[in-house]
Scaffold this motif. Structure first.
Motif, PDB file in Angstrom:
ATOM      1  N   SER A 222       0.812  -1.221   0.000  1.00 52.81           N
ATOM      2  CA  SER A 222       0.000   0.000   0.000  1.00 52.81           C
ATOM      3  C   SER A 222       0.842   1.267   0.000  1.00 52.81           C
ATOM      4  O   SER A 222       0.366   2.331  -0.380  1.00 52.81           O
ATOM      5  N   GLN A 278      -6.648   2.267  -0.686  1.00 48.53           N
ATOM      6  CA  GLN A 278      -7.703   1.980   0.278  1.00 48.53           C
ATOM      7  C   GLN A 278      -8.108   0.507   0.257  1.00 48.53           C
ATOM      8  O   GLN A 278      -8.385  -0.079   1.312  1.00 48.53           O
ATOM      9  N   GLY A 282      -7.533  -1.883   3.267  1.00 48.36           N
ATOM     10  CA  GLY A 282      -8.784  -2.392   3.811  1.00 48.36           C
ATOM     11  C   GLY A 282      -8.821  -3.902   3.943  1.00 48.36           C
ATOM     12  O   GLY A 282      -9.711  -4.451   4.605  1.00 48.36           O
TER      13      GLY A 282
END
Length: 620
Positions: A222, A278, A282
């Motif tokens: 990420s 995200q 997530g």
């Protein structure tokens, strides 16, 4: 300035479409990860050192709040064990259960109070830290050389000052308290589990390796997308700022579809980076929830066997089930915090890039004080180039005497506005010197130097405020009478009084509620009010009609009387009475003299002058 980008700027980064606003649309490459993650993190934490006492207090309160919360399952288990006596056929001590519940209420209340206290204190620390960061950025921007703003779009700079700092702010607020709480919870829960049942603790710890691997993989993947998200956001801000500033030009050239296409292209990159960042971050919660459920099943099954055998109290099994749930929660939070920190590091690094930009050469500590200025200006052996490999000026020499009006003419890109930039030290010369009244301008403080000049540019700049405030910008301590007198001298008083609120009329953000010619009149009034020793006029009458131009020219002649004036001229008919005309081409003064003398030479100036009048007659 009208030629600012054409002749004064270093080569611009790649851009798509026409330049229509305050800054070019820039294509920014996405970085894979922060260049120096550890260094950026240490530097960001360094901002908290001045708040060390409060941070320690937050740490203590977080630990206490967490400790009270951790004790509650164990104490609640005591009540459950006591109630289990009903099944075993023995007397239940409800008074004992009442005391246990009262103790639980005490723990919950104080845990909540300490949690509130740490959030309250940390909010103050975070906002003060961000306040100091914003102040540093603002101070830094005032010390950066003009070439930095030439090479960066306004939207990109704005994104770093606002969006990136806001990201750092929200990340600090979330991550600091959560990190402390998660660490305290992890340690505290582990201790309580070991005290309650070492065997079930070992079962719970079986999920740790998997949780660690998941956290590491998600954080690594990420990171680049969070960095790309911040980069794309800055690019999008630059594009939007440019399009809004130049919306009239876009419509005039029917560039709407291309503008939309560019927006979609940048917005798509932002969407791709943001979605991936995200989505990947997530994944932590469902994966950790899955691992947590596996641990929960194992603890419940094995714990049930232990209770059945009588080697573990039912209340302790209840506590272990809660602890097993709570044990993976801080791990999940830590993984989420890792992603928040990634976003913060990407944003902080962009902020620090601004703070680390090379500043303009500082003022000479022994700089002399500007006294009464006569206005003698001399360029002596000046060499300068925005790109060192492509010098613009080589051995430039100009000698201007007090009170002279010097007109600078030449084709676009000849180096006219660069003279003004050097004169006001927006850029410093490479070699040679520029002096005013015999003093090298590098031996004067920039603030003092620029206070000598009054400027009227072709590109007007007025701020959101009243007309009175905009004129008074030339001299903030001016009286009402002086403001009106300056407006009258610029032939602006009449149109101002015809407005509904007169001098109290509020100009909007782009001063679009008055005409371009009226805006120019106000900037001229501002220069008149400043009463400078040296005037710089960049085709100051180009945006007004012929009748107003004649009136302004008379006011300018009066204003320039007795003052050294530099006039960057595009319409040669406006500088016939100049004391000295400098004809520039490709950074060199190819001709100089008076209007009549240069026409008599029948050279470059005569060619420029005659070509302008030939075009005017053809149009007429």
């Amino acid at each position: 300035m009208s030629e600012h980008r054409n002749e004064n700027s270093p080569p611009e980064p790649r851009r798509r479409g026409p330049r229509v606003g305050g800054g070019p649309m820039r294509g920014l490459a996405l970085t894979e990860k922060p260049k120096d993650f550890k260094g950026t993190f240490r530097r960001l934490v360094g901002y908290l050192r001045s708040h060390l006492g409060k941070v320690i207090l937050v740490l203590i309160m977080a630990v206490l709040s967490t400790a009270f919360g951790i004790l509650s399952p164990k104490i609640l288990g005591l009540a459950t064990t006591e109630l289990w006596g009903i099944v075993q056929g023995r007397q239940v001590d409800f008074a004992y259960i009442g005391k246990v519940l009262a103790g639980l209420a005490f723990l919950y209340i104080f845990s909540a109070l300490f949690s509130f206290g740490q959030q309250f204190i940390m909010a103050g620390v975070t906002q003060r830290t961000v306040y100091e960061m914003r102040r540093e950025i603002k101070d830094k921007l005032s010390r950066l050389p003009l070439k930095y703003f030439d090479a960066s779009s306004h939207g990109e700079i704005l994104s770093r000052v606002t969006n990136d700092v806001d990201t750092v702010s929200s990340s600090l607020q979330q991550s600091m308290t959560q990190l402390i709480t998660s660490a305290a919870t992890l340690v505290g829960v582990l201790i309580m589990m070991l005290v309650t049942s070492p065997l079930l603790t070992l079962v719970t710890l079986l999920v740790l390796p998997a949780a660690f691997v998941v956290t590491r993989m998600v954080a690594r993947r990420s990171r680049k997308y969070f960095s790309g998200q911040q980069k794309s956001l800055g690019e999008l801000n630059g594009h939007v700022e440019e399009m809004l500033t130049g919306h009239k030009v876009i419509k005039a050239f029917s560039w709407e579809q291309e503008s939309i296409r560019q927006f979609e292209e940048v917005n798509q990159r932002l969407y791709d980076s943001g979605w991936k960042a995200q989505f990947i971050s997530g994944l932590i919660m469902p994966i950790m929830s899955f691992l947590n459920n596996i641990g929960f099943v194992l603890v419940s099954a094995i714990g049930g066997i232990l209770v059945a055998r009588g080697s573990l109290a039912l209340g302790d099994l209840q506590a272990m089930i809660q602890y097993s749930r709570n044990f993976t929660q801080p791990i999940s939070q830590t993984a989420s915090i890792a992603n928040i920190i990634q976003a913060a590091m990407a944003a902080a690094e962009r902020v620090f890039e601004v703070l680390d930009e090379q500043e303009q050469v500082p003022d000479n500590p022994l700089a002399s004080v500007v006294g009464e200025v006569k206005g003698d200006v001399r360029f002596e052996g000046v060499q300068f180039g925005y790109d060192q490999s492509e010098p613009l000026y080589q051995d430039l020499n100009i000698d201007v005497r007090q009170g002279q009006t010097v007109a600078i003419v030449g084709p676009t890109g000849a180096g006219k506005t660069t003279l003004v930039n050097l004169l006001m030290r927006f850029y410093d010369v490479g070699m040679g010197s520029i002096s005013i009244d015999g003093k090298d301008i590098r031996d004067l403080k920039r603030h003092d130097l620029r206070s000598i000049f009054g400027m009227v540019l072709q590109d007007t700049w007025l701020f959101n405020g009243t007309i009175r405030e905009n004129i008074a910008y030339g001299r903030l301590d001016a009286t009402e009478e002086e403001i009106v007198r300056a407006a009258d001298a610029a032939h602006a008083d009449h149109f101002i009084r015809t407005l509904p609120q007169g001098y109290d009329t509020v100009l909007n953000e782009e001063a679009s509620n008055i005409s371009q010619g009226q805006k120019q009149l106000l900037t001229i009034a501002r220069a008149i009010l400043a009463d400078p020793a040296i005037l710089i006029l960049d085709e100051a009458t180009s945006s007004v009609d012929t009748r107003t131009e004649i009136l302004i020219q008379k006011g300018m002649d009066k204003l320039m009387k007795g003052r050294t004036s530099f006039v960057i001229a595009h319409r040669l008919s406006t500088i016939r009475n100049a004391d000295l005309i400098l004809v520039m081409d490709e950074g060199q003064i190819v001709e100089q003299g008076t209007h009549q003398g240069l026409l008599a030479e029948n050279g470059f100036y005569a060619e420029l002058y005659n070509s302008q009048f030939a075009r005017q007659w053809a149009v007429g």
